[in-house]
Enzyme design. Sequence first.
Site, mmCIF file in Angstrom:
data_model
loop_
_atom_site.group_PDB
_atom_site.id
_atom_site.type_symbol
_atom_site.label_atom_id
_atom_site.label_comp_id
_atom_site.label_asym_id
_atom_site.label_seq_id
_atom_site.Cartn_x
_atom_site.Cartn_y
_atom_site.Cartn_z
ATOM 1 N N GLU A 40 -9.474 -0.326 5.331
ATOM 2 C CA GLU A 40 -10.117 0.145 6.240
ATOM 3 C C GLU A 40 -11.516 -0.568 6.838
ATOM 4 O O GLU A 40 -12.332 -0.965 6.066
ATOM 5 C CB GLU A 40 -10.141 1.610 6.344
ATOM 6 C CG GLU A 40 -9.122 2.534 6.080
ATOM 7 C CD GLU A 40 -8.163 2.578 7.135
ATOM 8 O OE1 GLU A 40 -7.845 1.451 8.039
ATOM 9 O OE2 GLU A 40 -7.538 3.726 7.592
ATOM 10 N N HIS A 53 -7.373 -2.992 10.452
ATOM 11 C CA HIS A 53 -6.914 -2.894 9.050
ATOM 12 C C HIS A 53 -6.168 -3.986 8.492
ATOM 13 O O HIS A 53 -5.268 -4.182 9.350
ATOM 14 C CB HIS A 53 -7.025 -1.421 8.557
ATOM 15 C CG HIS A 53 -5.520 -0.748 8.750
ATOM 16 N ND1 HIS A 53 -5.317 0.464 8.790
ATOM 17 C CD2 HIS A 53 -4.497 -1.211 9.061
ATOM 18 C CE1 HIS A 53 -4.267 0.809 9.002
ATOM 19 N NE2 HIS A 53 -3.614 -0.352 9.469
ATOM 20 N N ASN A 81 -6.873 -0.567 14.315
ATOM 21 C CA ASN A 81 -8.161 -0.553 14.013
ATOM 22 C C ASN A 81 -8.479 -1.859 13.574
ATOM 23 O O ASN A 81 -9.793 -2.062 12.838
ATOM 24 C CB ASN A 81 -8.580 0.596 13.532
ATOM 25 C CG ASN A 81 -8.065 0.761 11.749
ATOM 26 O OD1 ASN A 81 -7.264 -0.222 11.589
ATOM 27 N ND2 ASN A 81 -8.400 1.485 10.955
ATOM 28 N N ASP A 129 0.865 -1.126 0.028
ATOM 29 C CA ASP A 129 -0.169 0.072 0.117
ATOM 30 C C ASP A 129 0.840 1.283 0.093
ATOM 31 O O ASP A 129 2.022 1.127 0.073
ATOM 32 C CB ASP A 129 -0.974 0.179 1.227
ATOM 33 C CG ASP A 129 -0.289 -0.207 2.448
ATOM 34 O OD1 ASP A 129 0.985 -0.190 2.680
ATOM 35 O OD2 ASP A 129 -0.724 -0.620 3.494
#
EC number: 3.5.99.-
Length: 251
Positions: free
Chosen positions: A161, A156, A154, A86
């Site tokens: 996300e 991800h 979180n 990414d």
Amino acid sequence: MERGTASGGASLLKEFHPVQTLQQVENYTALSERASEYLLAVIRSKPNAVICLATGATPLLTYHYLVEKIHQQQVDVSQLTFVKLDEWVDLPLTMPGTCETFLQQHIVQPLGLREDQLISFRSEEINETECERVTNLIARKGGLDLCVLGLGKNGHLGLNEPGESLQPACHISQLDARTQQHEMLKTAGRPVTRGITLGLKDILNAREVLLLVTGEGKQDATDRFLTAKVSTAIPASFLWLHSNFICLINT
């Protein structure tokens, strides 16, 4: 030899597979050492492997150990292809906090790789065409043999996300508020609200997946991940659907 397999069609990481998918290790150093051995085993088993790499603090020591072992054991890396998982959008690639800079500093330069050995998003040219370009380059190489990932605070995976729904293919994502505070972005000097990432389908299509779970501020995401319940609220939970999935965890 077929893509992503060792002789006889066995898993590239078969010799490391325990009865369970989850392996608990005592500390970050031990986790990184074991992860580097996994990576080295894949490289030895398939010298032209296509390996997707996450960036950031979680895999940093793993890559240090890997580079060290490759040099010590004089392993040929000339046929390898690495793929950047990414990237942050709207940041020049040469900035210190980019995923590009991370991989250049910790993988490409230490191993003396050629430019064509890294399939990389170009953050200055981010659009849907860039997603298509990277996806096509991976396909031409025969797909991913191994994907090395970290668990986000979180939940991800890459920059996939949490949300009500997830996109399967490579895409531009809107960053969660916690992701916008990522350690890598502290030197950005500007808000970063978007990222580009391989999608969950791309990740799940890899022949092998290695997830590293370590670091502060991840207990809630780790606890939810360990329930093994697949939910778009924890994108990493989709890895439980993968048949060749190893998770190294230091809690």
